[in-house]
Enzyme design. Structure first.
Site, PDB file in Angstrom:
ATOM      1  N   SER A   9     -17.383  -5.781  13.861  1.00  0.00           N
ATOM      2  CA  SER A   9     -17.293  -5.870  12.407  1.00  0.00           C
ATOM      3  C   SER A   9     -18.382  -5.007  11.770  1.00  0.00           C
ATOM      4  O   SER A   9     -19.546  -5.062  12.155  1.00  0.00           O
ATOM      5  CB  SER A   9     -17.457  -7.330  11.979  1.00  0.00           C
ATOM      6  OG  SER A   9     -17.443  -7.441  10.595  1.00  0.00           O
ATOM      7  N   GLY A  10     -17.982  -4.178  10.816  1.00  0.00           N
ATOM      8  CA  GLY A  10     -18.949  -3.331  10.116  1.00  0.00           C
ATOM      9  C   GLY A  10     -19.453  -2.153  10.920  1.00  0.00           C
ATOM     10  O   GLY A  10     -20.426  -1.509  10.531  1.00  0.00           O
ATOM     11  N   HIS A  49      -8.002  -1.587  -1.377  1.00  0.00           N
ATOM     12  CA  HIS A  49      -7.786  -0.692  -0.233  1.00  0.00           C
ATOM     13  C   HIS A  49      -6.621   0.265  -0.493  1.00  0.00           C
ATOM     14  O   HIS A  49      -6.685   1.436  -0.105  1.00  0.00           O
ATOM     15  CB  HIS A  49      -7.546  -1.500   1.039  1.00  0.00           C
ATOM     16  CG  HIS A  49      -8.778  -2.163   1.550  1.00  0.00           C
ATOM     17  ND1 HIS A  49      -8.754  -3.074   2.576  1.00  0.00           N
ATOM     18  CD2 HIS A  49     -10.071  -2.070   1.187  1.00  0.00           C
ATOM     19  CE1 HIS A  49      -9.974  -3.500   2.814  1.00  0.00           C
ATOM     20  NE2 HIS A  49     -10.792  -2.900   1.980  1.00  0.00           N
ATOM     21  N   GLU A  81      -3.722  -0.408  11.048  1.00  0.00           N
ATOM     22  CA  GLU A  81      -4.964  -1.177  10.910  1.00  0.00           C
ATOM     23  C   GLU A  81      -4.648  -2.565  10.375  1.00  0.00           C
ATOM     24  O   GLU A  81      -4.088  -2.698   9.308  1.00  0.00           O
ATOM     25  CB  GLU A  81      -5.931  -0.463   9.974  1.00  0.00           C
ATOM     26  CG  GLU A  81      -7.222  -1.185   9.956  1.00  0.00           C
ATOM     27  CD  GLU A  81      -8.388  -0.361   9.394  1.00  0.00           C
ATOM     28  OE1 GLU A  81      -9.498  -0.881   9.431  1.00  0.00           O
ATOM     29  OE2 GLU A  81      -8.180   0.766   8.937  1.00  0.00           O
TER      30      GLU A  81
END
Length: 178
Positions: A9-10, A49, A81
């Site tokens: 994550s990140g 997004h 994704e």
């Protein structure tokens, strides 16, 4: 060709995946989004997004389950994704494939997409190294996602892990073989 991008994550994996797709030139760009809009916050995030992807000339296709039904233009560049969301949707949503059939269902969809697209970039998450003991439902999810990731890595020409924004290639097909 199939490219698999993973990371925590990140880690920067999404930005890296988008840079790959935009780096393929002016070919048609398709973004297959798998995040299910389960509340108002997720709906706002999805809209944000979508706006960001539109600026990069992506056409967005929402797909929460049944990837094999998705059709993309021949020769397009596709960003899927993310595999982690798609797997969770297939396992836990009422219209999903269920834990026993999720890996096969998703891999069938990936193979169909790869036959249509010139480039297929798949983002997934590395969720296996935190050392936490989870409940049975979460362990099932981890097991299924792990199987999917292993099978994707075998199919892929390139497998890259993004660590702190740095791409680390675990498998990379030479340019002349693409």
């Amino acid at each position: 060709m199939i490219t698999v991008i993973t990371g925590g994550s990140g880690s920067g994996k999404s930005a890296y995946a988008e840079s790959l797709i935009t780096g393929f030139g002016e070919k048609e760009r398709i973004y297959i989004a798998t995040m299910f809009p389960f509340d108002e916050e997720s709906r706002r995030r999805i809209q944000r997004h979508r706006r960001m992807r539109a600026e990069k000339k992506f056409t967005t296709i929402e797909c929460y389950t049944d990837l094999k039904r998705v059709r993309v233009p021949e020769g397009s560049c596709v960003l899927l994704e993310c595999m982690s969301n798609l797997a969770a949707n297939e396992i836990f949503q009422e219209n999903g494939a269920g834990a026993e059939h999720t890996a096969d269902t998703i891999l069938e969809g990936v193979k169909r997409l790869s036959e249509q697209a010139q480039e297929l970039v798949i983002v997934t998450n590395e969720i296996f190294s935190d050392g936490i003991t989870y409940d049975a439902e979460t362990r099932t999810y981890q097991k299924v996602l792990g199987e999917i990731n292993r099978r994707l890595a075998r199919l892929a020409g390139t497998v890259t892990e993004v660590v702190y924004g740095i791409p680390v290639h675990h498998k990379k097909q030479p340019e002349e073989e693409r």
